[in-house]
Design an enzyme around this catalytic site. Sequence first.
Site, PDB file in Angstrom:
ATOM      1  CB  CYS A   1       7.045  -6.891 -30.652  1.00  0.00           C
ATOM      2  SG  CYS A   1       7.624  -8.541 -30.257  1.00  0.00           S
TER       3      CYS A   1
ATOM      4  CG  HIS B   1      11.114  -5.912 -33.049  1.00  0.00           C
ATOM      5  ND1 HIS B   1      10.831  -5.001 -32.050  1.00  0.00           N
ATOM      6  CD2 HIS B   1      10.934  -7.130 -32.511  1.00  0.00           C
ATOM      7  CE1 HIS B   1      10.496  -5.655 -30.951  1.00  0.00           C
ATOM      8  NE2 HIS B   1      10.554  -6.957 -31.194  1.00  0.00           N
TER       9      HIS B   1
ATOM     10  CD  GLU C   1      11.684  -1.976 -33.776  1.00  0.00           C
ATOM     11  OE1 GLU C   1      10.749  -2.243 -34.559  1.00  0.00           O
ATOM     12  OE2 GLU C   1      11.765  -2.454 -32.630  1.00  0.00           O
TER      13      GLU C   1
HETATM   14  N1  GLN Z   1       7.015  -9.914 -24.233  1.00  0.00           N
HETATM   15  C1  GLN Z   1       6.470 -10.250 -25.500  1.00  0.00           C
HETATM   16  C2  GLN Z   1       6.912 -11.625 -25.972  1.00  0.00           C
HETATM   17  O1  GLN Z   1       7.880 -12.163 -25.496  1.00  0.00           O
HETATM   18  C3  GLN Z   1       6.823  -9.210 -26.530  1.00  0.00           C
HETATM   19  C4  GLN Z   1       8.280  -9.112 -26.792  1.00  0.00           C
HETATM   20  C5  GLN Z   1       8.630  -7.867 -27.562  1.00  0.00           C
HETATM   21  O2  GLN Z   1       7.831  -6.950 -27.645  1.00  0.00           O
HETATM   22  N2  GLN Z   1       9.833  -7.784 -28.081  1.00  0.00           N
HETATM   23  O3  GLN Z   1       6.302 -12.171 -26.850  1.00  0.00           O
END
Ligand code: GLN
Length: 539
Positions: free
Chosen positions: A374, A509, A511
């Site tokens: 992310c 994600h 994970e």
């Molecule tokens: N802050 C970034 C976004 O909103 C990444 C979010 C995250 O890593 N979960 O896109």
Amino acid sequence: MFITGGVVSSLGKGIASASLGAILEARQLKVTLIKLDPYINLDPGTMSPFQHGEVFVTDDGAETDLDLGHYERFVRTTMGQANNFTTGRIYENVIRKERRGDYLGATVQVIPHITDEIKRCILEAADGADVAMVEIGGTVGDIESLPFLEAIRQLGGELGHERALFIHLTLIPYIPTSGELKSKPTQHSVKELRSIGIQPDILICRSSQPLPLGLRDKISLFTSVDKAAVISMLDADSIYRIPSLLHQEGLDKIVCDKFQLNTPLADLSGWEKVLSAMDNHTASVNVAMVGKYTELTDAYKSINEALIHAGIHTRTQVNIIYIDSEDLETPEPGCLKNIDAILVPGGFGERGIEGKICAAQFARENNVPYLGICLGMQVAVIDFAREIGLEKAHSTEFEPNTPAPVIALISEWTTDSGDLEQRDEYADKGGTMRLGGQNCHLMRGTKTYDLYGKEIIHERHRHRYEFNNNYMGMLRQAGLVFAGLSADGNLVEVVENSHHPWFIGCQFHPEFTSTPRDGHPLFSGFIRAARAYAKEMKP
Ligand code: GLN
């Protein structure tokens, strides 16, 4: 089955519930787990991982307590919106009904209206399962959990003895100076529970030493819990040992006997394989986790577990070295010297962002395996863009006026697009979070495709910003591979660096879908790459 906690918090109620769920599932029962959180927030989505640990995201897009992550790692049932609710959510439902006039002019009260709503939510979430395990957050004696306890007391009565069961998890502290385990706090905690009308059927006693028989007798006498149902849960070096520990204590048999469930014996072979892999490592690697909440590992719970799962599936001892990204903002990041792989996890907010970009740069320049999740993918893209001449490249999350917004809200980078309809569709989503499981198409011939071994994968999202497609051509020409795209082909989900032996960033994600029994292809690939780097390439 209702699970309460006593004496102190952090006793591992979530793990105990999930582990019992795992053994019952191994008896071929369909198990679901429900977590009731007594706080007022509607969900933990806005809560700081510092205070509350990670926000776990379900496939259906709920932002939930991290216990739901434990549940999915231990049982096969997929958790969703209905499996976690808070006092805030219950009150919101009740107040909405009151405004609508559903209560026909009655005075709306904690009993029966709030407790009825709690019971309704429990039964709704339990629907379709053979056994539903309902975990009450907090500790007995807290003011805020009283309505939940009252609701489960009522529900227990309504369901009757054959269909409801109360488990209380407590601590038996060991006093080193006298060399004794002490049962008094447990006696008091059960007394507290009984004073609100709940008689536990089973006590799970967490302790650092085995419970002597005499102590079990004493606890049984003081609490009116059957001797056999006073179960010991010893501290373990891995949470994945808890299912077999509880099984050895006969917990699943006690539960099945009480519920008069006729099932096959528990087949724990899948769990035994996990334990044997954990006990037979063939190498060890150091993975740097470059984040913000370094002193509090609960903030990255699912990633820590996914790395452990990858260790299980590659027979590798994975040592996680937490590095505060702010420490990397100096030009010579010396603390990255003795590591075999770098992981930059997700995150929000500006603090430490340049350090995260430095971590991606260090991995890129030194051929260190890199997994960016992310925000970790976004910083990798920023570093790559800066390297090829877009010196001021950034994400508009951190630098709204950057001349090279390689990462931005969809609404910020689709405004020039010719496709108006598509622009509108995305403009709405641009201001909100992209949440939950979505399909992603992987390109054949990429590393990621080879790891997953299939074209269409399903992974969970929690972010607002996206790769800005206007930079796609330029970055592709410089060697960035767009290995995965959203199902509609419009959003970048996975990038790889073609000049690097193992450098992957994913917008989702992974994970959240890794489990000890199945592992996860991206994490296993990452740890295999770390092993290869440690063996062949490390200076
Ligand atoms: N802050 C970034 C976004 O909103 C990444 C979010 C995250 O890593 N979960 O896109």
